[in-house]
Design a protein around this motif. Sequence first.
Motif, PDB file in Angstrom:
ATOM      1  N   LEU A   1       4.055 144.396 -36.152  1.00 42.39           N
ATOM      2  CA  LEU A   1       5.243 144.613 -36.975  1.00 42.39           C
ATOM      3  C   LEU A   1       6.267 145.423 -36.198  1.00 42.39           C
ATOM      4  O   LEU A   1       5.915 146.253 -35.338  1.00 42.39           O
ATOM      5  CB  LEU A   1       4.896 145.342 -38.270  1.00 42.39           C
ATOM      6  CG  LEU A   1       3.820 144.704 -39.154  1.00 42.39           C
ATOM      7  CD1 LEU A   1       2.490 145.415 -38.975  1.00 42.39           C
ATOM      8  CD2 LEU A   1       4.234 144.728 -40.622  1.00 42.39           C
TER       9      LEU A   1
ATOM     10  N   ARG B   1       8.921 144.246 -40.342  1.00 46.92           N
ATOM     11  CA  ARG B   1       8.986 142.790 -40.215  1.00 46.92           C
ATOM     12  C   ARG B   1       7.853 142.301 -39.326  1.00 46.92           C
ATOM     13  O   ARG B   1       7.603 142.858 -38.255  1.00 46.92           O
ATOM     14  CB  ARG B   1      10.337 142.366 -39.659  1.00 46.92           C
ATOM     15  CG  ARG B   1      11.468 142.547 -40.655  1.00 46.92           C
ATOM     16  CD  ARG B   1      12.830 142.234 -40.064  1.00 46.92           C
ATOM     17  NE  ARG B   1      13.861 142.325 -41.089  1.00 46.92           N
ATOM     18  CZ  ARG B   1      14.393 143.464 -41.526  1.00 46.92           C
ATOM     19  NH1 ARG B   1      13.991 144.624 -40.994  1.00 46.92           N
ATOM     20  NH2 ARG B   1      15.308 143.472 -42.466  1.00 46.92           N
ATOM     21  N   LEU B   2       7.207 141.228 -39.775  1.00 46.37           N
ATOM     22  CA  LEU B   2       6.103 140.663 -39.016  1.00 46.37           C
ATOM     23  C   LEU B   2       6.604 140.005 -37.738  1.00 46.37           C
ATOM     24  O   LEU B   2       7.558 139.210 -37.758  1.00 46.37           O
ATOM     25  CB  LEU B   2       5.361 139.627 -39.860  1.00 46.37           C
ATOM     26  CG  LEU B   2       4.447 140.174 -40.960  1.00 46.37           C
ATOM     27  CD1 LEU B   2       4.060 139.059 -41.928  1.00 46.37           C
ATOM     28  CD2 LEU B   2       3.198 140.811 -40.371  1.00 46.37           C
TER      29      LEU B   2
ATOM     30  N   ASN C   1       9.222 139.969 -45.743  1.00 50.94           N
ATOM     31  CA  ASN C   1       8.660 138.949 -44.850  1.00 50.94           C
ATOM     32  C   ASN C   1       8.519 137.563 -45.448  1.00 50.94           C
ATOM     33  O   ASN C   1       8.145 136.624 -44.730  1.00 50.94           O
ATOM     34  CB  ASN C   1       7.297 139.434 -44.352  1.00 50.94           C
ATOM     35  CG  ASN C   1       7.424 140.579 -43.362  1.00 50.94           C
ATOM     36  OD1 ASN C   1       7.874 140.390 -42.239  1.00 50.94           O
ATOM     37  ND2 ASN C   1       7.051 141.788 -43.802  1.00 50.94           N
TER      38      ASN C   1
END
Length: 794
Positions: free
Chosen positions: A312, A317-318, A408
């Motif tokens: 992340l 955010r991935l 996400n």
Amino acid sequence: MSAGVTEATGVTGAVGRSVPRLEDDRLLRGRGRFHDEVVRPGQLWMRVVRSPLAHARILGVDTARAAALPGVAAVLTAGDLPPGLRIPVRQPHPGLDFTPYLQPPLATGHVRYAGEPVAVVLAEDPYLAEDAAELVRLDLAELTPALDARTAAAGPPSESLPGAPPPQVGTVDFGYGDVDAAFAAAAHVVSADLRTGRHSGTPLEPRGLIAELDDRDGPGGRITIWGAAKIPHINRRVLAGLLAVPEHRIHMRETDAGGSFGIRGEFYPEDFLVPFLCLRTGRPVKWSEDRAEHMSAANHAREQEHRIELALDEGGRLLGLRDEAWLDNGAYIRTHGAVVAALTASMISGAYRVPACRSRVHIVTTNKTPIGTYRAPGRFQHNFVREHALDLAATRLGLDPVELRRINLLTSAELPHQRPMQVFGSPMVLDGKDHLEHFDKALRDVGYERWRAETRAARAAGRLVGTGCAVILEKAGLGYDSAVVDIGVTGAVRVSMGGANVGQGIETVMAQIAADELAVPVESVRVVLSDTDVLPDGGGTFGSRSTVVGGEAVRRAAVAVREKAARVAAGLLDVPPESVRLVAGGLGSHSGPGEVGWAALAAASFTPRWIRTGEEVGLIGRATYAADGMTYPYGAHFAQAEVDPGTGEVRLLRYAMTYEIGRAVHPEAVRGQLIGGAVQGIGGALSEEFRYDARGRPLSLTLDDYVWPRAASLPEIQVEIYEDAPAPGNPLGLRGAGEGGTAGSGAAVAGAVRDALGLPGDVGALPLHPARVRSLMSVRHPAHDPKRRKKEEL
């Protein structure tokens, strides 16, 4: 409507209404016909002699005392069967050779799991067959069993069995993007080691089969089989190959079924043994499984161990996902092949924006009952693993777990979303409308913020209460199915399709689809399922596909009937074919007031004018529909749970789910499917687990040991069905519903328990039975420990 046949105003649509189920009248009146109610004159009863040991060499099988018992017709071992028989897989996987791992109908040389068939007894009644089976003596040299997939995967083939294949069958790999670069650039990497327990569908009615030979034409007569639910046409092909008889000599017939859930109707050893013995003796043969047999012999499922990692950025955010899993496949590869592994690996990214992903599943054999598909195979596991890792990431980053998911989830601007890989030969194209929009709508409709406020108040009062949520991506609709629709001279409508009646309401749904195309009452449509004489081929019922694929086949067959009828009606009404319109109970014309009912149209279709066309005589339509790819339903699960601080027992206070169905043919049937699936998933999350002792002997052979959730222990389950995103690849806009209720329940419950305990880490494994929860309570956060908090206040 098809060209030349338009729908008239006032013709009521059946699709989309929760009409009374056609099945219910006979079932509620006790008129259903289950396999055990099929009784044939002169039938023999089969009893299977099963290995009591998990791993052993077969030194000998003494059948003399059993064979000498009056009333015993035959006792057979592997030596009495054609040599080299193995039950094939129905879905091969590229790069994997399953041949050394396929199961014989009766054990040859050695046994690999407790419950494996070694011999069979045929007798005049079931009690005599059971008594005789107890007289069969097995001389077994016990070997050390392999009971842990991850340990077995790293080991060599068994030294005790020269020539045995290695425990690891192979690996299934899916992925896309530069995973290593994603992790190298990550601000945060979150990892967890998680495990799901060994479960099974355990339908209320165990398995059974009846076979009868019609030898009026000599030894090459036809054999009729009752009880082969789920995939009768596929099983007929397998059986024809094993028996070396033409398919047209095998007639599969429908019976009602007390649940399936993926495990009923696969091709098991008994599916060969019953018809083989029928052919051998010339008499009907019946086999009814008892509960203990079912627990040790029918497919198990779900046991996997995962190592998952999330990459992340600073904002949550991935960037990437890595997962490595070990699937405990049990002793043999059964008919599903690598389906569970493929679904585990290919869909682990879910409905999230994941730029890079790599997932590997090791398929490993052990000395346990073989596994198969069970409602939401692979997805129950990977949803738990991924969603739990997201909860860990939220804790690590100091984010709200709801907000982390919102950051996400894929939005409408990114859909349809193609992942650069193929699943079962089909491109993976997520065809939803907006996953973030669905989640936000779900949060509002469920009132999740109110749940969380209640949770905070409960904690302030000293209770261990928590909430959890999970977002799911499902799949449905791959493959093909066939259908025949015909209308007789009385106007009676009959539909035959390749699905099976396993309690899901398929008769009603197929009747609704046909009724809409023919403008007849739903209750007037007769639906025939799983009859290989009426329908030469069909795809079967599995993978949330019967309505999506079979329903479209039925619609096309009904359209074919209507189009032929339109040509007949045009002649009878003396109007152009393009002016024919659909009216209630038949066809009429835009050009005038005349109408012709289905009975008259059917009768006219047998007159010389229509016989001479060369078309199939009568009002009959045939269709096969093959889906170009899967459709991807989606949804969310929510749980609120309370943990008893003294016992560790988990009690669900609230449970809800939302589901995007595309278009619901029968909304209440969809609701029932989702609730039933959720209950099964909750069982797997809290109580259901097959356990073994150190010698590999099963410890869960009754429903006292394998604990189903009880109705009294469950809250009312809230279900919100959305029809915001009809499936673009399906002509009816349908998405499947059979597995969505199960897919996210383990994840949501695990999140709620973790929240209730205030764990800084993960829960480790499912199911969260009291002993496991008590072990977790020792590491919970002090703020969630009422006893410690009270001491601090003093």
